[in-house]
Design a protein around this motif. Sequence first.
Motif, PDB file in Angstrom:
ATOM      1  N   MET A   1       0.857  -1.414  -0.042  1.00  0.00           N
ATOM      2  CA  MET A   1      -0.178   0.159   0.064  1.00  0.00           C
ATOM      3  C   MET A   1       0.810   1.310   0.108  1.00  0.00           C
ATOM      4  N   THR A   2       0.302   2.305  -0.549  1.00  0.00           N
ATOM      5  CA  THR A   2       0.973   3.707  -0.593  1.00  0.00           C
ATOM      6  C   THR A   2       0.636   4.422   0.827  1.00  0.00           C
ATOM      7  N   VAL A   3       1.184   5.444   1.289  1.00  0.00           N
ATOM      8  CA  VAL A   3       0.869   5.890   2.463  1.00  0.00           C
ATOM      9  C   VAL A   3      -0.505   6.611   2.108  1.00  0.00           C
ATOM     10  N   ALA A   4      -0.979   7.009   0.954  1.00  0.00           N
ATOM     11  CA  ALA A   4      -2.289   7.608   0.695  1.00  0.00           C
ATOM     12  C   ALA A   4      -3.272   6.501   0.971  1.00  0.00           C
ATOM     13  N   GLU A   5      -2.973   5.437   0.585  1.00  0.00           N
ATOM     14  CA  GLU A   5      -3.890   4.101   0.755  1.00  0.00           C
ATOM     15  C   GLU A   5      -3.862   3.769   2.215  1.00  0.00           C
ATOM     16  N   VAL A   6      -2.887   3.797   2.905  1.00  0.00           N
ATOM     17  CA  VAL A   6      -2.966   3.618   4.317  1.00  0.00           C
ATOM     18  C   VAL A   6      -3.935   4.675   5.062  1.00  0.00           C
ATOM     19  N   GLN A   7      -3.751   6.042   4.525  1.00  0.00           N
ATOM     20  CA  GLN A   7      -4.540   7.014   5.139  1.00  0.00           C
ATOM     21  C   GLN A   7      -6.102   6.661   4.833  1.00  0.00           C
ATOM     22  N   ALA A   8      -6.265   6.144   3.534  1.00  0.00           N
ATOM     23  CA  ALA A   8      -7.699   5.931   3.194  1.00  0.00           C
ATOM     24  C   ALA A   8      -8.364   4.912   3.966  1.00  0.00           C
ATOM     25  N   TRP A   9      -7.529   3.921   4.571  1.00  0.00           N
ATOM     26  CA  TRP A   9      -7.783   2.692   5.121  1.00  0.00           C
ATOM     27  C   TRP A   9      -8.020   3.202   6.524  1.00  0.00           C
ATOM     28  N   GLN A  10      -7.186   3.914   7.326  1.00  0.00           N
ATOM     29  CA  GLN A  10      -7.444   4.480   8.346  1.00  0.00           C
ATOM     30  C   GLN A  10      -8.771   5.155   8.578  1.00  0.00           C
ATOM     31  N   LYS A  11      -9.080   6.237   7.405  1.00  0.00           N
ATOM     32  CA  LYS A  11     -10.400   6.838   7.723  1.00  0.00           C
ATOM     33  C   LYS A  11     -11.384   5.804   7.706  1.00  0.00           C
ATOM     34  N   LYS A  12     -11.094   5.155   6.806  1.00  0.00           N
ATOM     35  CA  LYS A  12     -12.283   3.749   6.708  1.00  0.00           C
ATOM     36  C   LYS A  12     -12.671   3.131   7.727  1.00  0.00           C
ATOM     37  N   VAL A  13     -11.771   2.804   8.657  1.00  0.00           N
ATOM     38  CA  VAL A  13     -11.682   1.945   9.935  1.00  0.00           C
ATOM     39  C   VAL A  13     -12.494   2.797  10.952  1.00  0.00           C
ATOM     40  N   VAL A  14     -11.953   3.951  11.061  1.00  0.00           N
ATOM     41  CA  VAL A  14     -12.328   4.837  11.880  1.00  0.00           C
ATOM     42  C   VAL A  14     -13.658   5.128  12.017  1.00  0.00           C
ATOM     43  N   GLU A  15     -14.199   5.409  10.678  1.00  0.00           N
ATOM     44  CA  GLU A  15     -15.729   5.548  10.429  1.00  0.00           C
ATOM     45  C   GLU A  15     -16.444   4.263  10.551  1.00  0.00           C
ATOM     46  N   GLN A  16     -16.003   3.003  10.577  1.00  0.00           N
ATOM     47  CA  GLN A  16     -16.590   2.013  10.932  1.00  0.00           C
ATOM     48  C   GLN A  16     -16.636   1.625  12.108  1.00  0.00           C
ATOM     49  N   SER A  45       2.607   9.164  -2.016  1.00  0.00           N
ATOM     50  CA  SER A  45       3.073   8.473  -2.999  1.00  0.00           C
ATOM     51  C   SER A  45       3.896   7.187  -2.971  1.00  0.00           C
ATOM     52  N   GLU A  46       4.576   7.280  -1.596  1.00  0.00           N
ATOM     53  CA  GLU A  46       5.401   6.430  -1.217  1.00  0.00           C
ATOM     54  C   GLU A  46       4.860   5.175  -0.937  1.00  0.00           C
ATOM     55  N   ARG A  47       5.429   4.079  -0.906  1.00  0.00           N
ATOM     56  CA  ARG A  47       4.940   2.758  -0.704  1.00  0.00           C
ATOM     57  C   ARG A  47       5.147   2.952   1.035  1.00  0.00           C
ATOM     58  N   PHE A  48       4.208   2.248   1.651  1.00  0.00           N
ATOM     59  CA  PHE A  48       4.406   2.520   3.187  1.00  0.00           C
ATOM     60  C   PHE A  48       5.113   1.032   3.709  1.00  0.00           C
ATOM     61  N   ASP A  49       6.501   1.059   3.145  1.00  0.00           N
ATOM     62  CA  ASP A  49       7.149  -0.265   3.514  1.00  0.00           C
ATOM     63  C   ASP A  49       8.063   0.098   4.680  1.00  0.00           C
ATOM     64  N   LYS A  50       9.099  -0.501   4.678  1.00  0.00           N
ATOM     65  CA  LYS A  50      10.064  -0.621   5.802  1.00  0.00           C
ATOM     66  C   LYS A  50      10.685   0.926   5.945  1.00  0.00           C
ATOM     67  N   GLY A 148      13.400   8.024   2.141  1.00  0.00           N
ATOM     68  CA  GLY A 148      13.363   6.797   2.893  1.00  0.00           C
ATOM     69  C   GLY A 148      14.575   6.662   3.616  1.00  0.00           C
ATOM     70  N   CYS A 149      15.652   7.558   3.462  1.00  0.00           N
ATOM     71  CA  CYS A 149      16.955   7.289   4.126  1.00  0.00           C
ATOM     72  C   CYS A 149      16.926   7.794   5.468  1.00  0.00           C
ATOM     73  N   LEU A 150      17.200   7.264   6.316  1.00  0.00           N
ATOM     74  CA  LEU A 150      17.456   7.068   7.854  1.00  0.00           C
ATOM     75  C   LEU A 150      18.904   6.795   8.390  1.00  0.00           C
ATOM     76  N   GLY A 151      19.503   7.551   9.108  1.00  0.00           N
ATOM     77  CA  GLY A 151      20.918   7.373   9.600  1.00  0.00           C
ATOM     78  C   GLY A 151      20.838   6.177  10.146  1.00  0.00           C
TER      79      GLY A 151
END
Length: 169
Positions: A1-16, A45-50, A148-151
């Motif tokens: 999932m992309t970050v936007a798709e995760v956000q849409a999922w979060q909105k949906k589950v809260v509404e439910q 647009s980023e993948r919600f990956d590691k 995605g770069c983190l020290g």
Amino acid sequence: MTVAEVQAWQKKVVEQGAKSSAAGFYQIIRKTLSEIVDAGAVLPSERFDKSCQDAAGAYLLRKRGLGEYLSGRKSLDAMMVSLAQEWASFPVPHDMQGSARWVRAGQSYYAGDGLNASGATVADVRAALVESKARFDGPFEVGEPGSGCLGARIVEALANLLKSMFGGK
């Protein structure tokens, strides 16, 4: 999932009627993920990956003062309170006013909400923070927002903290 798709999922589950919208390794709730996106720390647009989740975690650690703690400008107890305010599974280091009521040392800052509880001991988190400070000198470094770069030192510091919460797993 992309970050936007995760956000849409979060909105949906809260509404439910879901009690929580927490997602990913760092259990980021809807409001917090929106803040992270708005700050440019991750892109919709980023993948919600590691690596994306690590960038989000780094943003939250920076916001909560990990850089100040590692450089000696923030006390150990203040850092522990900051972590407990960000992540409900971190314990508060001393008796204090929590989010909605008085909480005792070792409880979640959010104790009493029927959803959250501390997942670590005060001693474990304290030891992990002390070890992190001893091992990691220098600035709190992250890459450009969305990269995605983190020290590596910060990933290791965070991993040590989280491992302390879950018995090294």
